[in-house]
Motif scaffolding. Structure first.
Motif, mmCIF file in Angstrom:
data_model
loop_
_atom_site.group_PDB
_atom_site.id
_atom_site.type_symbol
_atom_site.label_atom_id
_atom_site.label_comp_id
_atom_site.label_asym_id
_atom_site.label_seq_id
_atom_site.Cartn_x
_atom_site.Cartn_y
_atom_site.Cartn_z
ATOM 1 N N PRO A 139 0.803 -1.231 0.000
ATOM 2 C CA PRO A 139 0.000 0.000 0.000
ATOM 3 C C PRO A 139 0.834 1.278 0.000
ATOM 4 O O PRO A 139 0.546 2.207 -0.758
ATOM 5 C CB PRO A 139 -0.843 -0.122 1.274
ATOM 6 N N ALA A 140 1.862 1.321 0.816
ATOM 7 C CA ALA A 140 2.676 2.541 0.888
ATOM 8 C C ALA A 140 3.393 2.798 -0.440
ATOM 9 O O ALA A 140 3.458 3.941 -0.899
ATOM 10 C CB ALA A 140 3.687 2.443 2.028
ATOM 11 N N GLU A 141 3.919 1.752 -1.059
ATOM 12 C CA GLU A 141 4.604 1.929 -2.337
ATOM 13 C C GLU A 141 3.631 2.400 -3.418
ATOM 14 O O GLU A 141 3.965 3.255 -4.231
ATOM 15 C CB GLU A 141 5.297 0.632 -2.765
ATOM 16 N N LEU A 142 2.427 1.858 -3.428
ATOM 17 C CA LEU A 142 1.432 2.288 -4.414
ATOM 18 C C LEU A 142 1.075 3.756 -4.203
ATOM 19 O O LEU A 142 1.017 4.535 -5.158
ATOM 20 C CB LEU A 142 0.184 1.422 -4.337
ATOM 21 N N LEU A 143 0.871 4.150 -2.957
ATOM 22 C CA LEU A 143 0.489 5.536 -2.677
ATOM 23 C C LEU A 143 1.618 6.513 -2.995
ATOM 24 O O LEU A 143 1.372 7.611 -3.504
ATOM 25 C CB LEU A 143 0.026 5.664 -1.226
ATOM 26 N N LYS A 144 2.850 6.121 -2.744
ATOM 27 C CA LYS A 144 3.989 6.967 -3.114
ATOM 28 C C LYS A 144 4.075 7.108 -4.631
ATOM 29 O O LYS A 144 4.336 8.205 -5.143
ATOM 30 C CB LYS A 144 5.290 6.387 -2.565
ATOM 31 N N ALA A 145 3.866 5.997 -5.333
ATOM 32 C CA ALA A 145 3.900 6.040 -6.804
ATOM 33 C C ALA A 145 2.764 6.902 -7.350
ATOM 34 O O ALA A 145 2.918 7.556 -8.380
ATOM 35 C CB ALA A 145 3.827 4.621 -7.371
ATOM 36 N N LEU A 146 1.634 6.906 -6.669
ATOM 37 C CA LEU A 146 0.506 7.745 -7.080
ATOM 38 C C LEU A 146 0.830 9.232 -6.909
ATOM 39 O O LEU A 146 0.543 10.049 -7.785
ATOM 40 C CB LEU A 146 -0.742 7.383 -6.261
ATOM 41 N N ALA A 147 1.448 9.573 -5.810
ATOM 42 C CA ALA A 147 1.750 10.982 -5.516
ATOM 43 C C ALA A 147 2.951 11.502 -6.293
ATOM 44 O O ALA A 147 3.035 12.707 -6.578
ATOM 45 C CB ALA A 147 1.998 11.155 -4.017
ATOM 46 N N ALA A 148 3.868 10.633 -6.664
ATOM 47 C CA ALA A 148 5.135 11.063 -7.265
ATOM 48 C C ALA A 148 4.980 11.943 -8.502
ATOM 49 O O ALA A 148 5.620 13.005 -8.573
ATOM 50 C CB ALA A 148 6.004 9.842 -7.576
ATOM 51 N N PRO A 149 4.171 11.575 -9.495
ATOM 52 C CA PRO A 149 4.104 12.454 -10.672
ATOM 53 C C PRO A 149 3.474 13.817 -10.370
ATOM 54 O O PRO A 149 3.816 14.808 -11.012
ATOM 55 C CB PRO A 149 3.263 11.664 -11.675
ATOM 56 N N ILE A 150 2.621 13.856 -9.379
ATOM 57 C CA ILE A 150 1.999 15.127 -8.993
ATOM 58 C C ILE A 150 3.053 16.030 -8.354
ATOM 59 O O ILE A 150 3.226 17.189 -8.740
ATOM 60 C CB ILE A 150 0.793 14.880 -8.063
ATOM 61 N N TYR A 151 3.792 15.472 -7.382
ATOM 62 C CA TYR A 151 4.831 16.259 -6.725
ATOM 63 C C TYR A 151 5.952 16.623 -7.688
ATOM 64 O O TYR A 151 6.522 17.706 -7.598
ATOM 65 C CB TYR A 151 5.393 15.517 -5.511
ATOM 66 N N PHE A 152 6.282 15.738 -8.629
ATOM 67 C CA PHE A 152 7.328 16.030 -9.605
ATOM 68 C C PHE A 152 6.979 17.284 -10.401
ATOM 69 O O PHE A 152 7.802 18.180 -10.569
ATOM 70 C CB PHE A 152 7.538 14.839 -10.543
ATOM 71 N N ARG A 153 5.749 17.350 -10.871
ATOM 72 C CA ARG A 153 5.326 18.532 -11.637
ATOM 73 C C ARG A 153 5.310 19.783 -10.759
ATOM 74 O O ARG A 153 5.737 20.858 -11.190
ATOM 75 C CB ARG A 153 3.951 18.309 -12.246
ATOM 76 N N LEU A 154 4.807 19.646 -9.553
ATOM 77 C CA LEU A 154 4.746 20.799 -8.653
ATOM 78 C C LEU A 154 6.130 21.306 -8.284
ATOM 79 O O LEU A 154 6.373 22.515 -8.283
ATOM 80 C CB LEU A 154 3.986 20.435 -7.376
ATOM 81 N N ALA A 155 7.037 20.373 -7.975
ATOM 82 C CA ALA A 155 8.323 20.757 -7.413
ATOM 83 C C ALA A 155 9.418 21.002 -8.443
ATOM 84 O O ALA A 155 10.264 21.858 -8.232
ATOM 85 C CB ALA A 155 8.801 19.678 -6.443
ATOM 86 N N PHE A 156 9.381 20.283 -9.558
ATOM 87 C CA PHE A 156 10.530 20.343 -10.445
ATOM 88 C C PHE A 156 10.248 20.941 -11.817
ATOM 89 O O PHE A 156 11.009 21.774 -12.292
ATOM 90 C CB PHE A 156 11.161 18.956 -10.600
ATOM 91 N N THR A 157 9.192 20.519 -12.463
ATOM 92 C CA THR A 157 8.973 21.004 -13.825
ATOM 93 C C THR A 157 8.105 22.247 -13.872
ATOM 94 O O THR A 157 8.133 22.964 -14.867
ATOM 95 C CB THR A 157 8.325 19.921 -14.712
#
Length: 185
Positions: A139-157
């Motif tokens: 569950p934790a790995e799935l939830l991290k993978a779910l949040a990752a592209p959102i945070y990537f766009r917010l924080a980096f691109t």
């Protein structure tokens, strides 16, 4: 008084940012004297840590639609809605700054994310129980993978983050889970 100061701290963070935040500015916004703040908080870092913890510790609405895709979509869209507010962007700026090297802020960051993942885990465990996800899905790995592209766009691109972003993240994470790419680490 405490609630007014914490609310004023969030307002100052969103308006001025962490680096420019002052106890004097928070005190003025809260309608208290700065000595009142210093009597209750050791310094501005402790004040910011308490304000962020309180602001983002509100209950995460845990969807239970009966289908993993719609549950994850609701979670991802909720994350997008939260993180695209001024307060969400202020939190992100602090998390990405040197401020998180301060022990109290680092603790708050870790506790905040751990709490979010813990509260959302039932979405994944229910989906596993219904046979919608492989039994070895973490569950934790799935939830991290779910949040990752959102945070990537917010924080980096700096790319636009909206409901379509959330929906794409759901599709990617479901494909990864079905490919058995999200087992416990």
């Amino acid at each position: 008084m405490r609630a007014a100061v914490l609310k004023a701290t969030i307002a100052e963070l969103t308006q001025t940012g962490y680096a420019a935040l002052t106890v004097e500015g928070v005190a003025q916004r809260a309608g208290v004297h700065k000595t009142t703040i210093y009597r209750n908080w050791e310094d501005s870092d402790c004040l910011v840590a308490d304000a962020l913890a309180g602001h983002f510790a509100t209950d995460v609405p845990i969807p239970d639609t009966g289908a993993v895709e719609s549950d994850l979509r609701a979670l991802a869209r909720s994350l997008v809605a939260t993180m695209t507010t001024q307060a969400g962007r202020a939190l992100l700026a602090i998390v990405l700054s040197d401020a998180v090297r301060l022990p109290r802020l680092a603790e708050i960051k870790h506790a905040l994310f751990d709490d979010r993942f813990r509260r959302a885990e039932p979405v994944v465990t229910r989906a596993i129980e219904r046979g919608e996800l492989p039994s070895e899905t973490d569950p934790a790995e799935l939830l991290k993978a779910l949040a990752a592209p959102i945070y990537f766009r917010l924080a980096f691109t700096g790319e636009r983050v909206d409901e379509a972003t959330a929906d794409r993240a759901v599709q990617v994470v479901l494909a990864a889970a079905h490919a058995r790419a999200l087992p416990a680490v």
